[in-house]
Design a protein around this motif. Structure first.
Motif, short mmCIF file in Angstrom:
data_model
loop_
_atom_site.label_atom_id
_atom_site.label_comp_id
_atom_site.label_asym_id
_atom_site.label_seq_id
_atom_site.Cartn_x
_atom_site.Cartn_y
_atom_site.Cartn_z
N ASP A 50 -61.95 49.11 56.24
CA ASP A 50 -60.73 48.77 56.98
C ASP A 50 -60.80 47.39 57.61
O ASP A 50 -59.89 47.01 58.36
CB ASP A 50 -60.49 49.83 58.07
N ALA A 51 -61.84 46.63 57.33
CA ALA A 51 -62.02 45.32 57.97
C ALA A 51 -61.21 44.21 57.32
O ALA A 51 -60.92 43.21 57.95
CB ALA A 51 -63.50 44.93 57.96
N HIS B 192 -67.26 48.21 55.14
CA HIS B 192 -66.25 48.21 56.21
C HIS B 192 -64.86 48.24 55.57
O HIS B 192 -64.16 47.23 55.56
CB HIS B 192 -66.40 46.96 57.08
N THR C 12 -58.29 42.11 56.01
CA THR C 12 -56.86 41.95 56.27
C THR C 12 -56.12 41.35 55.08
O THR C 12 -54.89 41.42 55.02
CB THR C 12 -56.64 41.05 57.49
N ARG D 292 -62.63 41.94 61.86
CA ARG D 292 -61.53 41.95 60.89
C ARG D 292 -61.31 40.54 60.36
O ARG D 292 -61.36 39.56 61.13
CB ARG D 292 -60.23 42.47 61.53
N TYR D 293 -61.07 40.43 59.06
CA TYR D 293 -60.98 39.10 58.46
C TYR D 293 -60.34 39.19 57.08
O TYR D 293 -60.47 40.18 56.37
CB TYR D 293 -62.37 38.48 58.34
#
Length: 295
Positions: free
Chosen positions: A124-125, A122, A127, A102-103
């Motif tokens: 949902d990765a 991705h 943020t 996550r980033y």
């Protein structure tokens, strides 16, 4: 009187991803929220050299060079495909090696299509987004792109050769200084760093391959826009409104799809961080503190 805090150290590392040496700059606490910085053309993670320590007091900052750029490998194009798909895959592979799932993501110029591929793979990765002269809408491709579109349409050597001026020293200086009111704010170290890398044997063909492959980004725009609408990542837009390459009309459509976008047009050109660091760095840190740090 002692210093209140230590100046963050930037580490300059390499990782081998799918047989390709990928260079990256890394700083900040390993357990901090991750911020991925994705560079533009014709430069490398060098463009983030000043932003990295500014964010590294709190954030785990990663800034890779794509293959053919900066300090990363530049494999022979006879055996390696210089495409945005491939660049995205290698950045994704680097993040996987580093255990990063996550980033927040800073996208600029070529960094936008690299970043959009990560987001689509991705969804949902991500943020948070920092968008700086990086395109996701057809409205953002104006007259600069006309000769490039000719090459997209015909794929001919003649139209390709007409684009070689885009990697000349004159154009590299133009990218850094056009639209800037006070050119003394722009360090000439930028083009004396970038141009020798552009001038490496074989690199002209690499850059032409990437320009030709840019055509593959346009069909992704509807999917990227749908991702923005669906996931609604918090976003900070800091856009040089005088940029000839990615002009202001490419900035406004983000407001159609993002409900939570902090929108800043700055009186500068393509490389905002070189001219307006004093304005933009605090905006970025404050945005991350409010929207990402607890995500």
């Amino acid at each position: 009187m002692g210093l209140t805090s230590a100046y963050p150290v930037t580490h300059h590392r390499t990782a081998t991803v799918d047989g390709v040496k990928i260079f990256y700059r890394e700083a900040g606490p390993k357990d901090g929220p991750v911020v991925l910085l994705l560079h533009g053309f014709p430069t490398s993670s060098h463009m983030f050299r000043n932003l990295i320590p500014y964010l590294a007091d709190r954030y785990h900052v990663i800034a890779p060079d794509y293959p053919g750029y900066g300090q990363s490998d530049a494999p022979d194009r006879a055996s390696f495909s210089y495409t945005f798909d491939r660049a995205g895959e290698l950045v994704d592979g680097l993040l996987h090696q580093l255990g990063i799932a996550r980033y927040a993501m800073y996208v600029m110029d070529y960094g936008a299509p690299v970043g959009w591929r990560l987001a689509l793979k991705h969804p949902d990765a991500i943020t948070g987004l920092i968008i700086q002269n990086g395109n996701a809408y057809d409205e953002g491709l104006k007259e600069f792109w006309d000769p490039i579109k000719v090459h997209w349409a015909d794929g001919a050597k003649a139209s390709r050769d007409k684009l070689l001026g885009l990697i000349s020293l004159e154009t590299t200086i133009f990218q850094y200084t056009d639209g800037v009111s006070d050119k003394t704010r722009i360090s000439p170290d930028n083009w004396t760093h970038d141009q020798p890398l552009l001038d490496r044997p074989g690199n002209a063909d690499i850059q032409m391959d990437m320009l030709y492959d840019y055509r593959t980004n346009l069909p992704l725009y509807p999917r990227v826009q749908a991702w923005l609408r669906d996931k609604q990542p918090p976003a900070l837009l800091v856009w040089g409104k005088n940029d000839f390459i990615f002009p202001e009309p490419g900035a406004h459509p983000y407001k159609r799809d993002l409900r939570d976008v902090e929108f800043h047009l700055l009186d500068t050109g393509h490389f905002v961080l070189e001219d307006k660091a004093d304005e933009v760095f605090p905006l970025i840190h404050d945005f991350l503190d409010r929207k990402v740090a607890g995500a």
